[in-house]
Design an enzyme around this catalytic site. Structure first.
Site, short mmCIF file in Angstrom:
data_model
loop_
_atom_site.label_atom_id
_atom_site.label_comp_id
_atom_site.label_asym_id
_atom_site.label_seq_id
_atom_site.Cartn_x
_atom_site.Cartn_y
_atom_site.Cartn_z
N THR A 71 4.05 -5.59 -0.67
CA THR A 71 2.91 -4.70 -0.91
C THR A 71 2.37 -4.19 0.42
O THR A 71 2.12 -2.99 0.59
CB THR A 71 1.78 -5.50 -1.62
OG1 THR A 71 2.29 -6.05 -2.83
CG2 THR A 71 0.58 -4.61 -1.92
N GLY A 107 -14.73 0.59 -8.93
CA GLY A 107 -14.64 -0.59 -8.06
C GLY A 107 -15.08 -0.28 -6.65
O GLY A 107 -14.51 0.61 -6.01
N GLY A 108 -16.07 -1.01 -6.18
CA GLY A 108 -16.60 -0.81 -4.82
C GLY A 108 -16.13 -1.90 -3.88
O GLY A 108 -16.87 -2.35 -2.99
N VAL A 143 -12.84 -3.54 -1.24
CA VAL A 143 -12.20 -3.08 -0.01
C VAL A 143 -11.20 -1.96 -0.27
O VAL A 143 -11.28 -0.87 0.34
CB VAL A 143 -11.45 -4.26 0.67
CG1 VAL A 143 -10.76 -3.79 1.93
CG2 VAL A 143 -12.42 -5.38 0.97
N HIS A 176 -17.86 -3.74 30.75
CA HIS A 176 -18.82 -2.67 30.46
C HIS A 176 -18.20 -1.32 30.82
O HIS A 176 -17.59 -1.20 31.88
CB HIS A 176 -20.09 -2.86 31.29
CG HIS A 176 -21.05 -1.72 31.14
ND1 HIS A 176 -21.83 -1.56 30.00
CD2 HIS A 176 -21.33 -0.67 31.95
CE1 HIS A 176 -22.56 -0.46 30.14
NE2 HIS A 176 -22.28 0.10 31.31
C1 LIG Z 1 -3.90 -0.44 -0.75
C2 LIG Z 1 -3.90 -1.82 -0.14
C3 LIG Z 1 -4.36 -2.00 1.15
C4 LIG Z 1 -4.35 -3.26 1.72
N1 LIG Z 1 -4.81 -3.39 2.99
C5 LIG Z 1 -4.82 -4.62 3.58
C6 LIG Z 1 -5.23 -4.77 4.92
O1 LIG Z 1 -5.59 -3.80 5.59
N2 LIG Z 1 -5.22 -6.01 5.46
C7 LIG Z 1 -4.83 -7.11 4.73
O2 LIG Z 1 -4.85 -8.23 5.26
N3 LIG Z 1 -4.42 -6.99 3.46
C8 LIG Z 1 -4.40 -5.78 2.86
N4 LIG Z 1 -3.94 -5.64 1.58
C9 LIG Z 1 -3.50 -6.86 0.87
C10 LIG Z 1 -2.09 -7.26 1.30
O3 LIG Z 1 -1.22 -6.19 1.07
C11 LIG Z 1 -1.63 -8.50 0.54
O4 LIG Z 1 -2.60 -9.52 0.70
C12 LIG Z 1 -0.31 -8.99 1.07
O5 LIG Z 1 0.70 -8.00 0.93
C13 LIG Z 1 0.14 -10.25 0.32
O6 LIG Z 1 1.35 -10.67 0.84
P1 LIG Z 1 2.37 -11.53 -0.03
O7 LIG Z 1 3.48 -11.85 0.90
O8 LIG Z 1 1.66 -12.65 -0.68
O9 LIG Z 1 2.88 -10.59 -1.20
P2 LIG Z 1 3.36 -9.08 -1.29
O10 LIG Z 1 3.12 -8.34 -0.06
O11 LIG Z 1 2.77 -8.56 -2.55
O12 LIG Z 1 4.94 -9.20 -1.44
C14 LIG Z 1 5.53 -9.77 -2.55
C15 LIG Z 1 6.96 -9.29 -2.65
O13 LIG Z 1 7.64 -10.07 -3.63
C16 LIG Z 1 8.54 -9.24 -4.35
N5 LIG Z 1 8.84 -9.90 -5.61
C17 LIG Z 1 7.99 -10.20 -6.62
N6 LIG Z 1 8.63 -10.86 -7.61
C18 LIG Z 1 9.92 -10.97 -7.20
C19 LIG Z 1 11.07 -11.55 -7.78
N7 LIG Z 1 11.02 -12.20 -8.94
N8 LIG Z 1 12.22 -11.48 -7.11
C20 LIG Z 1 12.31 -10.85 -5.91
N9 LIG Z 1 11.24 -10.28 -5.31
C21 LIG Z 1 10.06 -10.35 -5.95
C22 LIG Z 1 7.75 -7.96 -4.48
O14 LIG Z 1 8.63 -6.87 -4.76
C23 LIG Z 1 7.10 -7.86 -3.10
O15 LIG Z 1 7.93 -7.15 -2.21
C24 LIG Z 1 -3.90 -4.38 0.98
C25 LIG Z 1 -3.42 -4.21 -0.32
C26 LIG Z 1 -3.41 -2.94 -0.88
C27 LIG Z 1 -2.89 -2.77 -2.26
#
Ligand SMILES: Cc1cc2nc3c(=O)[nH]c(=O)nc-3n(C[C@H](O)[C@H](O)[C@H](O)COP(=O)(O)OP(=O)(O)OC[C@H]3O[C@@H](n4cnc5c(N)ncnc54)[C@H](O)[C@@H]3O)c2cc1C
Length: 467
Positions: free
Chosen positions: A40, A180-181, A183, A445
């Site tokens: 994500t 939704g308000g 982030v 500064h």
């Molecule tokens: C618009 C937006 C902006 C964001 N901005 C920020 C930010 O600025 N700073 C911040 O800290 N966080 C931000 N986030 C949150 C951040 O993206 C997530 O907290 C983070 O990506 C979580 O990481 P993760 O590794 O847990 O999972 P994810 O990044 O969600 O990755 C999970 C992966 O697992 C894969 N997957 C799922 N099921 C399977 C399966 N069965 N087999 C194989 N692959 C699979 C998915 O395809 C995905 O690629 C944002 C989120 C969004 C939506």
């Protein structure tokens, strides 16, 4: 194909876990259902949203603040297609960087949907329907999250959209109704407000960014109102319908009276829910929590099944990329026999609006609820020389310190480059610094960081120099 560790999911949790495992000499595989790595965060989250935030900020400044700097521009316009194309180029550069890192660390990448056959065997189903089986002594579930929906509101992904579609629109909305308000909604809402859209935010709670210190929400709302965004706080959305290019969103005001707003897009940004679809958790006896669908883990982030761990958005805690990364490192080191630790109180939270909002540690509300006696030191950016020079006068830094020991318990800031500035507060709190410790350290500064020092001075016997 036998591995020491199989990681399912290549987001910041998964890919960092895989790299740390490989660094520790463990034979590692990563399974990702999409063709690009990074999850994500890199594909439809942190990185593309920041690319659009930067582009829209440039436009906004060119349109509204350049003249005050004595810079004149004729025929200023938006090439939205180029903006989206650039965003995609940024994403592509980042995701291919992860592919490079997998190769560099000799991590096998298996593309396909991973699911448990048993606790050590993962079936990988490829897009062409074929299957591969791989086995691992340990498995790390890092499957992340997906946008939450409201049960009574159908997301058609065209007019009623989530953050994912909001990152790939083909036009700037005329009127974006934002549900939704929090982030994600406010970041994307401010992108489109800067590009000229009318943005109306409907939020169920009585403040925006409701989980952060209340003072931050109040100040951010003031700033976003100046940008033209309008707010309906304490209002409850009841439905949304699409007719042609028009979306009508219905909601109740705090008195229970029915209201409606018409826009050309409705962005539903009401949080995210853990993603465990098609993982086959039932085959190994792992259940998910009913609310939020999160996987339960112990202090070592191990699930109820020995050798199967879970990290990131799919487990409890803040849904943040850096939290997922820290957990990936922690689990890799636990598997390798080390004794790592994460202090969850010191994971900073950031909102990348302008000005940025950033915080770490306890809020005033939390300290009050816990009966902790604390002192407050605050410093406004309008009194900062650096902020005057750049014209970023909104916001403040607020430091909360223990009334008896002076130890810093929380830092809450809204202002220019707060996202970067919060690192000083994290380091200070990690080393259990007092407000006086920081106030006695030299800060270059003129920099925005002087506001942190001044807030610490204010917390130390009200000794701020510039207010
Ligand atoms: C618009 C937006 C902006 C964001 N901005 C920020 C930010 O600025 N700073 C911040 O800290 N966080 C931000 N986030 C949150 C951040 O993206 C997530 O907290 C983070 O990506 C979580 O990481 P993760 O590794 O847990 O999972 P994810 O990044 O969600 O990755 C999970 C992966 O697992 C894969 N997957 C799922 N099921 C399977 C399966 N069965 N087999 C194989 N692959 C699979 C998915 O395809 C995905 O690629 C944002 C989120 C969004 C939506």
């Amino acid at each position: 194909m036998q591995y020491d560790v199989i990681v399912i999911g290549s987001g910041p949790g998964g890919y960092v876990a895989a790299i740390r495992c490989a660094q520790l000499g463990l034979k590692t595989a990563i399974v990702e259902k999409y063709n690009t790595l990074g999850g994500t965060c890199l594909n439809v989250g942190c990185i593309p949203s920041k690319a659009l935030l930067d582009s829209s900020e440039h436009y906004h400044n060119a349109a509204h603040t350049f003249t005050t700097h004595g810079i004149k521009l004729d025929n200023l316009g938006i090439d939205f297609g180029q903006m989206i194309k650039r965003k995609q180029e940024v994403v592509d550069a980042n995701t291919s960087g992860i592919t490079y890192l997998m190769k560099k660390n000799k991590i096998d990448v298996h593309t396909g949907v991973g699911s448990f056959k048993d606790k050590n065997t993962i079936n990988v189903k490829k897009a062409d329907g074929t299957d591969t089986e791989i086995t691992g002594t340990n498995v790390i579930i890092a499957t992340g999250s997906k946008p939450s929906a409201l049960p009574f509101l159908k997301i058609d992904k065209k007019r009623i959209i989530t953050s994912t579609e909001a990152l790939t629109l083909t036009e700037v909305p005329k009127h974006l109704v934002l549900i939704g308000g929090g982030v994600i909604g406010l970041e994307l809402g401010s992108v489109y407000a800067r590009l000229g859209a009318k943005v109306s935010v409907i939020e169920y709670m009585d403040s925006i960014i409701p989980t952060m210190d209340k003072a931050l929400g109040r100040e951010l709302q003031k700033v976003l109102k100046k940008l033209g965004m309008e707010f309906y706080l304490g209002h409850k959305v009841t439905g949304a319908t699409v007719k042609g290019k028009e979306v009508t969103v219905t909601f109740d005001n705090p008195k229970g009276e029915k209201q409606e707003l018409k826009g050309d897009y409705c962005l539903v940004a009401v949080g995210r829910v853990a993603y465990t679809d098609n993982l086959g958790l039932d085959k190994i006896g792992i259940t998910v929590e009913e609310r939020g669908r999160k996987i339960t883990v112990n202090d070592h982030l191990e699930t109820s099944v020995k050798g199967v761990y879970a990290i990131g958005d799919v487990i409890k805690g803040a849904m943040l990329a850096h939290k997922a990364e820290d957990e990936g490192t922690l689990v890799a080191e636990i598997i390798a026999g080390q004794k790592p630790h994460i202090d969850y109180n010191l994971i900073p939270g950031v909102v990348y609006t302008w000005p940025e909002v950033a915080a770490v540690g306890q809020t005033e509300e939390q300290l009050k609820a816990a009966g902790v006696k604390y002192k407050v030191g605050s410093f406004p950016f309008k009194a900062s020389g650096r902020a005057r020079a750049s014209g970023d006068l909104d916001g403040f830094v607020k430091v909360l310190a223990d009334a008896t020991t002076d130890e810093i318990l929380g830092v809450h800031m809204i202002g220019p480059r707060a996202a970067d500035m919060i690192a000083e507060a994290v380091v200070a709190m990690e080393y259990r610094a007092s407000a006086e410790d920081i106030s006695r350290m030299s800060h270059a500064h003129p920099t925005y960081t002087e506001a942190m020092r001044e807030a610490c001075l204010a917390a130390t016997d009200n000794r701020a120099i510039h207010i």
